[in-house]
Design a protein around this motif. Sequence first.
Motif, PDB file in Angstrom:
ATOM      1  N   PRO A  24      -2.577   7.530  -0.694  1.00  0.00           N
ATOM      2  CA  PRO A  24      -3.804   8.058  -1.289  1.00  0.00           C
ATOM      3  C   PRO A  24      -4.071   9.530  -0.938  1.00  0.00           C
ATOM      4  O   PRO A  24      -4.709  10.237  -1.697  1.00  0.00           O
ATOM      5  CB  PRO A  24      -4.918   7.164  -0.727  1.00  0.00           C
ATOM      6  N   THR A  58      -6.673   4.624  -5.490  1.00  0.00           N
ATOM      7  CA  THR A  58      -5.776   3.485  -5.665  1.00  0.00           C
ATOM      8  C   THR A  58      -5.818   3.043  -7.126  1.00  0.00           C
ATOM      9  O   THR A  58      -6.889   2.901  -7.712  1.00  0.00           O
ATOM     10  CB  THR A  58      -6.184   2.329  -4.736  1.00  0.00           C
ATOM     11  N   PRO A  80      -1.968  -0.564  -4.425  1.00  0.00           N
ATOM     12  CA  PRO A  80      -2.847  -1.210  -3.457  1.00  0.00           C
ATOM     13  C   PRO A  80      -2.100  -1.548  -2.170  1.00  0.00           C
ATOM     14  O   PRO A  80      -0.962  -2.012  -2.215  1.00  0.00           O
ATOM     15  CB  PRO A  80      -3.305  -2.478  -4.183  1.00  0.00           C
ATOM     16  N   GLN A  86      -6.234  -4.802   0.279  1.00  0.00           N
ATOM     17  CA  GLN A  86      -6.371  -4.513  -1.149  1.00  0.00           C
ATOM     18  C   GLN A  86      -5.509  -5.505  -1.928  1.00  0.00           C
ATOM     19  O   GLN A  86      -4.305  -5.299  -2.094  1.00  0.00           O
ATOM     20  CB  GLN A  86      -5.950  -3.073  -1.454  1.00  0.00           C
TER      21      GLN A  86
END
Length: 164
Positions: A24, A58, A80, A86
């Motif tokens: 990320p 994400t 994820p 996630q």
Amino acid sequence: MELSAVQGDITEQHVDALVNAASPEMRGGGGVDGAIHRVGGPAVLEDCVRRFPHGLATGDAGWTTAGDLPARWVIHVVGPNRRAGQTDRSLLTSCYSRALGVADELGARTVAFPLVGAGIYGWPKDDAIAAAVETLRATETGVTEARIVAFDGPTYDAVVAALR
């Protein structure tokens, strides 16, 4: 769109765009992300910093130069992190559909994909393969060739079986 499996190193694929399973933060990392940054050279990271100063969400996708890679662009997607809780599969499938959307914006016709989420992010490999194949087949796109690049033999065999 022609959808195929290739065994090998994604950084060696001669396509318009390579898809990177990015972190990320968009600052490089391990696995596919690390390999793409190593082979692509500093231009990839410099473009990530410039285009994504606050990273990428994400399930989302964005592009940078491919630097020294044998492609024109890198399409970065953030899968994820199942190990971090996630577990929403739609975040995984979004990576593939958003990557195709970015490819269409760029005019890319040939795209190589890794199995997003199936490495250090802990998504079960069989479901990661199913999500990739289902989403790539179902998404409207101008991309004419999509390759799922499997690094090892057993993963390649599983992708080939899913494509049947």
